[in-house]
Design an enzyme around this catalytic site. Structure first.
Site, PDB file in Angstrom:
ATOM      1  CG  ASP A 122     -17.876  34.907   8.687  1.00 52.63           C
ATOM      2  OD1 ASP A 122     -18.689  34.953   7.746  1.00 52.63           O
ATOM      3  OD2 ASP A 122     -18.007  35.548   9.741  1.00 52.63           O
ATOM      4  CE  LYS A 123      -8.994  32.710   4.081  1.00 52.32           C
ATOM      5  NZ  LYS A 123      -8.152  33.695   3.373  1.00 52.32           N
TER       6      LYS A 123
END
Length: 324
Positions: A139-140
Site C-alpha cells: 500500500d502507498k
C-alpha cells in the site's frame, strides 16, 4: 487495444507423453501457464495444423506447434527520475525498500510519481515486462521490501512462486490494544459491501491467512511480527481490524485515534503525528527465479516506527508496567 502474437516451434522429443499445457509452458517460458491455458481454450493453438483446445491432451514429440493469439498492449507510462532504495539487484530481479508515500502503480489520482515510473527510469528495458516487473504490491503508506522482475521469465517464475505460496513475506506492525499472544487469522477477504474502496472480512471473499506473534506488549498497544500466506489487498490491515486490534495510524480502518489514559504530551504528539498505518515489510525470502538460490533480505524499521515504539515503551515503563 491488442496485438497479434505468433509463435512456432517443434515439440522436443524429451517431452513425449506430457500434457499440451505443460509442454507449451516449457517451450515458451516467457509466458505464464495461466496465459498458455487461456490460449489453448481459446482455439489459438494448432498442433500439426489442427486446432487443439484441450490442455490435457498428450503430445508425442516432433509435432509442429503454431500459436496465433491476441494479447493486450501494455499501457505506456513515462519514466521519472525518482530515487529508489535498492537492496539487491542483478540482471533478473531487483529488491527495493519502499518508503512511505510512494504509490506502486499508476491509477486514479496517481498518474505519475509512482514506483512504476521510477523503475522505467532506472531500468528502461523493464518496459517490455508486464506491469514493469511488479509482481506484488505494498500500500502507498506501507514501507519495506518488494521484489521486482526485470525480465519476463523472471516475472513468470516469481508470479508462480507467489501463487504457490513459496515466497515468504514478514511484516512488523503496531496495533491498538494489548494482545496476550500470537495466533492465526484465517478469514476470507473481499470488497466491502457498501464502501467500495475498502476491503472487509466477508464469506464471499477470497481465502486469506495471516500468522502473527507478539514482539512487545505495551500499556495499550502491541508490537507484532506477521507472516502472510496469501496476498489479498489490505490483508494485514483488514485482519487486524477484524480481530479488534487495528493498526496505529491506519486512516481507513482504525477509526478515531485512541490514546491510552493518562498519556503524556510526548506520546500524544507521536500518536497524533503518525498519519499512516504502522506497517513495514521487514523480511523477504524466495528462491531466485533463474538460479533457484534461496535468498533472504531484511529491512530495518523506518524512523517513524522506531520513534513510535520508543514512545510506547517509555509510556509503559512510566506507568510502572513491564513491557515484553
Amino acid at each position: 487495444m491488442t496485438k497479434q502474437l505468433k509463435l512456432s516451434e517443434i515439440v522436443p522429443d524429451h517431452l513425449f507423453g506430457k500434457r499440451l499445457d505443460q509442454v507449451l509452458a516449457e517451450m515458451f517460458p516467457d509466458y505464464s501457464r495461466s496465459r498458455i491455458k487461456e490460449w489453448i481454450l481459446a482455439d489459438a493453438v494448432q498442433v500439426d495444423g489442427v486446432l487443439h483446445n484441450k490442455p490435457r491432451e498428450k503430445v508425442l514429440g516432433g509435432e509442429q506447434i503454431d500459436i496465433l493469439a491476441e494479447i493486450p498492449d501494455e499501457v505506456r507510462f513515462e519514466a521519472e527520475p525518482i530515487e529508489l532504495n535498492i537492496v539487491f539487484e542483478d540482471e533478473h530481479i531487483m529488491v527495493i525498500n519502499k518508503p512511505a508515500g510512494l504509490v506502486v502503480h499508476p491509477g486514479a489520482g496517481n498518474a505519475d510519481g509512482t514506483l512504476l515510473n521510477a523503475l522505467l527510469h532506472h531500468c528502461p528495458s523493464i518496459a517490455e515486462v508486464p506491469r514493469a516487473g511488479i509482481v506484488h504490491r505494498l500500500d502507498k503508506d506501507t514501507t519495506g521490501l518488494m521484489v521486482i522482475a526485470k525480465t519476463i521469465p523472471a516475472q513468470t517464475h516469481l508470479v508462480e512462486a507467489m501463487q504457490a505460496r513459496e515466497i515468504t513475506r514478514e511484516y512488523e506492525a503496531v496495533c491498538h490494544g494489548s494482545m496476550t499472544g500470537g495466533g492465526t487469522i484465517d478469514e476470507p477477504i473481499g470488497r466491502h459491501a457498501t464502501k467500495r474502496t475498502h476491503m472487509a472480512v466477508t464469506q464471499s471473499g477470497k481465502p486469506a491467512t495471516t500468522h502473527f506473534r507478539v514482539m512487545e506488549k505495551y500499556r495499550a498497544h502491541t508490537r507484532l511480527r506477521l507472516r502472510l500466506e496469501t496476498g489479498r489487498t489490505h490483508q494485514i490491515r483488514v485482519h487486524m481490524t477484524f480481530a479488534n486490534h487495528p493498526l496505529v495510524g491506519d486512516p481507513v480502518y482504525a477509526g478515531r485515534p485512541r490514546p491510552p489514559r493518562k498519556a503524556d504530551e510526548h506520546l500524544l504528539t507521536v500518536l497524533r503525528g503518525f498519519k499512516r498505518q504502522a506497517l513495514h515489510a521487514v523480511m523477504l525470502r524466495l528462491a531466485h527465479p533463474i538460479t533457484l538460490e534461496i535468498l533472504e533480505w531484511h529491512a530495518p524499521l523506518p524512523d517513524d516506527m522506531v520513534q513510535l515504539n520508543a514512545a510506547l515503551r517509555a509510556d509503559t515503563v512510566e506507568h510502572g508496567l513491564d513491557y515484553v
